[in-house]
Design a protein around this motif. Structure first.
Motif, short mmCIF file in Angstrom:
data_model
loop_
_atom_site.label_atom_id
_atom_site.label_comp_id
_atom_site.label_asym_id
_atom_site.label_seq_id
_atom_site.Cartn_x
_atom_site.Cartn_y
_atom_site.Cartn_z
N ALA A 9 -6.88 -7.25 -3.92
CA ALA A 9 -7.04 -7.16 -2.46
C ALA A 9 -6.87 -8.53 -1.82
N PRO A 10 -6.40 -8.54 -0.57
CA PRO A 10 -6.30 -9.81 0.13
C PRO A 10 -7.68 -10.34 0.49
N MET A 11 -7.90 -11.63 0.27
CA MET A 11 -9.18 -12.23 0.63
C MET A 11 -8.91 -13.56 1.33
N ALA A 12 -8.93 -13.50 2.66
CA ALA A 12 -8.64 -14.69 3.46
C ALA A 12 -9.83 -15.66 3.43
N PHE A 62 -4.60 -10.11 10.09
CA PHE A 62 -5.65 -9.63 10.99
C PHE A 62 -5.00 -9.21 12.31
N THR A 129 -5.54 -5.35 9.04
CA THR A 129 -6.95 -4.99 9.11
C THR A 129 -7.49 -5.36 10.49
N GLY A 177 -16.86 -5.91 -0.07
CA GLY A 177 -17.26 -7.27 0.27
C GLY A 177 -16.44 -7.78 1.44
N GLY A 178 -16.99 -8.74 2.16
CA GLY A 178 -16.27 -9.35 3.27
C GLY A 178 -16.23 -8.44 4.49
N ALA A 238 -10.69 1.16 -1.62
CA ALA A 238 -11.29 -0.18 -1.76
C ALA A 238 -12.75 -0.14 -1.37
N GLY A 239 -13.54 -0.97 -2.06
CA GLY A 239 -14.93 -1.10 -1.66
C GLY A 239 -15.89 -0.77 -2.77
N ALA A 259 -8.16 -0.96 -5.04
CA ALA A 259 -8.10 -2.40 -4.78
C ALA A 259 -9.43 -3.06 -5.13
N GLY A 261 -11.67 -6.68 -4.85
CA GLY A 261 -11.80 -7.97 -4.18
C GLY A 261 -12.88 -8.80 -4.84
N THR A 262 -14.12 -8.39 -4.65
CA THR A 262 -15.25 -9.15 -5.18
C THR A 262 -15.11 -9.43 -6.68
N ILE A 265 -13.51 -12.81 -7.20
CA ILE A 265 -13.96 -14.03 -6.50
C ILE A 265 -14.33 -15.15 -7.47
N TRP A 344 -19.68 -13.75 0.95
CA TRP A 344 -19.14 -12.38 0.97
C TRP A 344 -19.25 -11.75 -0.43
N GLY A 346 -19.18 -7.58 -2.30
CA GLY A 346 -19.29 -6.13 -2.28
C GLY A 346 -20.50 -5.69 -3.08
C1 LIG Z 1 -14.06 -12.97 0.19
C2 LIG Z 1 -13.38 -11.79 0.79
C3 LIG Z 1 -12.40 -11.97 1.75
C4 LIG Z 1 -11.72 -10.85 2.27
N1 LIG Z 1 -10.70 -11.04 3.16
C5 LIG Z 1 -9.97 -9.98 3.59
C6 LIG Z 1 -8.80 -10.15 4.35
O1 LIG Z 1 -8.38 -11.27 4.65
N2 LIG Z 1 -8.11 -9.05 4.76
C7 LIG Z 1 -8.50 -7.78 4.40
O2 LIG Z 1 -7.84 -6.81 4.77
N3 LIG Z 1 -9.61 -7.59 3.65
C8 LIG Z 1 -10.32 -8.65 3.23
N4 LIG Z 1 -11.40 -8.46 2.42
C9 LIG Z 1 -11.70 -7.10 1.97
C10 LIG Z 1 -10.87 -6.80 0.72
O3 LIG Z 1 -9.51 -6.78 1.03
C11 LIG Z 1 -11.28 -5.48 0.06
O4 LIG Z 1 -11.24 -4.43 1.01
C12 LIG Z 1 -12.67 -5.57 -0.52
O5 LIG Z 1 -12.85 -6.79 -1.19
C13 LIG Z 1 -12.89 -4.43 -1.49
O6 LIG Z 1 -14.24 -4.34 -1.84
P1 LIG Z 1 -14.90 -5.14 -3.05
O7 LIG Z 1 -15.04 -6.55 -2.54
O8 LIG Z 1 -16.21 -4.48 -3.23
O9 LIG Z 1 -13.97 -5.04 -4.23
C14 LIG Z 1 -12.09 -9.56 1.88
C15 LIG Z 1 -13.10 -9.39 0.93
C16 LIG Z 1 -13.74 -10.48 0.39
C17 LIG Z 1 -14.78 -10.25 -0.66
#
Ligand SMILES: Cc1cc2nc3c(=O)[nH]c(=O)nc-3n(C[C@H](O)[C@H](O)[C@H](O)COP(=O)(O)O)c2cc1C
Length: 368
Positions: A9-12, A62, A129, A177-178, A238-239, A259, A261-262, A265, A344, A346
């Motif tokens: 997943a994208p994490m900005a 975004f 998003t 997360g996030g 995702a999530g 997807a 994300g966490t 990290i 951040w 999840g």
């Molecule tokens: C540190 C962080 C930064 C994130 N930044 C973005 C982002 O830039 N764009 C976006 O669409 N989602 C963002 N997300 C959400 C993730 O794309 C994704 O939906 C989410 O991490 C999935 O849940 P999980 O963290 O429980 O795996 C971010 C999540 C985290 C944890």
């Protein structure tokens, strides 16, 4: 649409580095670059090595807000900034005096410039998003051969996204997360009120979530099936995904991919601060919560002092709150103090592992 059921997943904000995206691709995941917060030049530099690798990848952007803050939001923001000054002072930081103009490129997240970049030099996929991309932008992306993903958090948002011309949906559960991707306040999963909404036990990515209304799907697979029954587009779940079983459940519910994300990290290639990486492995953190305290938009984070102290007061004012808290967060980080950082996370954060991203990806893929 995807050649693999697993998506990085994208994490900005620094977490998704080019190295993390490349490592995820090499290990067999589909990688998303994180375009949020970046200027067009920074985004171009971020994705140049991914282009060179010759493998399809996505870019996430975004969607900026479509209207300025209301007078009520401005008053709430002003009160919040006053409150923040107490904590900022403790860290030797100041809350910026300046309120950014609506057309400031930072408020618009360099939207026009990044869309121009992606039209001039297209990529395979662009995901959005915080809202739906305008129809003309979707059409322009389609015209250059780019497929468009919209991020949604509810059936109502999924239906709206399908009507907007999106080719696929990222269905994000509130355990993510996030930041939440929610854009329809009345139906999005995060709470509208300011109160902290803690996650469930935190031990299972898709477990039931304490404090959430029974109207909202308790698990990501439930949310996927609800969206699946209303929308025919390919879905990415995702999530809160923290195990291969979570991925399997998401696929079984009707998603094409899952997807994570966490889970990425803490990896070597992640650009998250060491304080953040370490906090995810620190047993003194016992839960996550959805809070607007750091940015003015709901986001799930580990509960620290800042979340406890500021969640109730935080207004709906993104990205103004993000800019108001940025110096304070930077000062806390410089002082090696995680108490005022946006950690951040999840709901599956306890399973996040250190080490190479390839090992984390392989751990998910080997059982699929
Ligand atoms: C540190 C962080 C930064 C994130 N930044 C973005 C982002 O830039 N764009 C976006 O669409 N989602 C963002 N997300 C959400 C993730 O794309 C994704 O939906 C989410 O991490 C999935 O849940 P999980 O963290 O429980 O795996 C971010 C999540 C985290 C944890």
């Amino acid at each position: 649409m995807f050649t693999t059921p697993l998506i990085a997943a994208p994490m900005a904000g620094g977490t998704t580095t080019t190295e993390l995206a490349l490592a995820a691709q090499d290990a067999g995941a589909f990688a998303f670059a994180a375009g949020g917060y970046k200027t067009a030049d920074q985004l171009a530099a971020h994705i140049a090595p991914l282009r060179s690798a010759g493998i399809d990848f996505g870019v996430n952007l975004f969607v900026p807000r479509t209207a300025p803050l209301t007078s009520v939001q401005l008053i709430e923001l002003s009160e919040y900034r006053t409150k923040l000054r107490t904590t900022a002072g403790l860290y030797g930081a100041a809350v910026p005096e300046e309120l950014l103009a609506e057309d400031d490129p930072r408020v618009q997240d360099y939207w026009a410039q990044k869309i121009a970049l992606l039209l001039a030099d297209p990529v395979a996929l662009v995901s959005f998003t915080f809202g739906l991309a305008p129809a003309e932008v979707v059409e322009q992306l389609h015209n250059v051969g780019t497929q468009v993903l919209a991020s949604v958090t509810s059936v109502a948002e999924a239906v709206a996204a399908a009507k907007s011309g999106a080719d696929a949906l990222v269905v994000q559960h509130a355990n993510a997360g996030g930041h939440s991707a929610a854009f329809l306040a009345a139906t999005g999963t995060p709470p509208v009120a300011g109160a902290v909404e803690a996650s469930g036990s935190g031990s299972s990515g898709n477990g039931s979530s304490g404090g959430r209304s029974s109207m909202k799907p308790a698990t990501l697979p439930q949310l996927i099936s609800e969206v699946r029954s209303e929308v025919l587009l390919p879905l990415v779940g995702a999530g809160g995904i923290s195990t291969p079983e979570d991925v399997k459940a998401v696929l079984a519910a009707g998603a094409e991919s899952a997807a994570i994300g966490t889970a990425l990290i803490r990896t070597n290639e992640s650009g998250a601060r060491l304080l953040h990486k370490n906090a995810l492995g620190d047993p003194s953190y016992t839960d996550t919560a959805i809070t607007r305290a750091f940015t003015g938009k709901p986001a799930r984070a580990l509960i620290n002092d800042f979340v406890r102290d500021y969640t109730d007061a935080a207004p709906h004012a993104y990205p103004d709150v993000h800019f108001a808290t940025a110096p304070l967060r930077a000062a806390a980080a410089a002082q090696n103090n995680p108490r005022a950082l946006n950690l951040w996370a999840g709901s599956g954060w306890k399973s996040a592992r250190t080490g190479p991203a390839a090992a984390v990806i392989a751990g998910f893929l080997q059982f699929l």
